[in-house]
Design an enzyme around this catalytic site. Structure first.
Site, short mmCIF file in Angstrom:
data_model
loop_
_atom_site.label_atom_id
_atom_site.label_comp_id
_atom_site.label_asym_id
_atom_site.label_seq_id
_atom_site.Cartn_x
_atom_site.Cartn_y
_atom_site.Cartn_z
N ARG A 46 0.85 -1.20 0.00
CA ARG A 46 0.00 0.00 0.00
C ARG A 46 0.88 1.24 0.00
NH1 ARG A 46 -4.33 -0.59 4.68
NH2 ARG A 46 -2.43 -0.99 5.85
N ASP A 48 2.09 5.15 -0.11
CA ASP A 48 1.64 6.38 0.53
C ASP A 48 1.32 7.45 -0.52
OD1 ASP A 48 1.95 5.33 3.07
OD2 ASP A 48 4.01 6.08 3.27
N ARG A 194 11.64 5.51 2.54
CA ARG A 194 11.91 6.95 2.51
C ARG A 194 12.82 7.36 3.67
NH1 ARG A 194 6.30 9.57 2.54
NH2 ARG A 194 7.53 11.49 2.53
#
Length: 241
Positions: A46, A48, A194
């Site tokens: 999933r 972001d 990230r």
């Protein structure tokens, strides 16, 4: 389905009330194309808000007489080029895109030159300060293996774990100042990639050292790796089964 999308204008993949998401758009259009309810729509990772995909795998159930080719053509006509079904096939009823996946591969693109690139701006992080590629590669190595990535992940639901097994972590030089980070793991936790890239760029620019990586991992403290690389550079590239 194997799905690619430009995530710039989406609030991530997962459905959310009142905002535009990839799953929401896929469900709406799939029900329009199949003229039937779409149920159990799930994906292998999933993403972001603002994150892209080239090889997102999505499974769903619908009536058993649909023509996969017509579904692919219909979705691409209504959602392309922002969202594109690259491949589609029938799967056993018990197949689940998320639970059956054995690994996920993410790519992160950095444009490392004095001027930004308008043609890569939606899909890369512009870092004008020079980065040392040899140091980036050295700092990427310690992530391989099974670690508790609590320092690199936002807190999940109570009882969830931040232990993950990374299979590959490496940098590539694509030329003309374009650097590409590749990380493959059995699974990822929220904002893990990230956060890793944010730390690696700090190391590559000389603000931290490659020796800091294991110390940050062992700390299990989110405050030790606070910088998040922008979502624009991140892409879910491939999922393995």
């Amino acid at each position: 389905m194997v799905v690619a999308y430009d995530g710039t204008d989406f609030h991530g993949f997962a459905p959310q009330a009142g905002v535009r998401t990839v799953a929401g758009e896929l469900t709406r259009v799939l029900e329009q194309v199949t003229d039937a309810p779409v149920e159990a729509l799930t994906c292998a990772g999933r993403t972001d808000a603002g994150v892209h995909a080239w090889g997102q795998v999505v499974s769903f159930t619908t009536r058993d007489d649909v023509d996969p080719d017509r579904v692919q053509q219909g979705v691409n006509r209504l959602l392309g080029p922002e969202v594109v079904v690259r491949a589609i096939d029938l799967a056993p009823l018990e197949f689940d895109a998320r639970r059956d996946a054995t690994w996920r591969l993410y790519l992160y693109t950095v444009v490392n030159r004095p001027e930004p690139d308008p043609f890569l701006a939606r899909f890369a992080w512009w870092v004008p300060a020079p980065l040392d590629l040899a140091i980036l590669r050295l700092a990427a190595d310690p992530f391989v293996g099974e670690h508790d990535f609590a320092a690199f992940c936002r807190a999940g639901s109570p009882g969830s774990t931040t232990v993950r097994r990374v299979l590959e972590s490496r940098w590539h030089d694509d030329g003309d100042g374009v650097l590409r980070y590749e990380i493959r793991a059995t699974a990822f936790c929220w904002q893990m990639v990230r956060s890793i890239v944010g730390l690696l760029v700090e190391i590559g620019s000389g603000r931290r050292t490659a020796g800091d990586v294991m110390a940050v991992i062992r700390s299990k403290d989110r405050g030790h790796a606070p910088r998040l690389a922008p979502p624009s550079g991140l892409c879910l590239w491939e999922v393995g089964y």
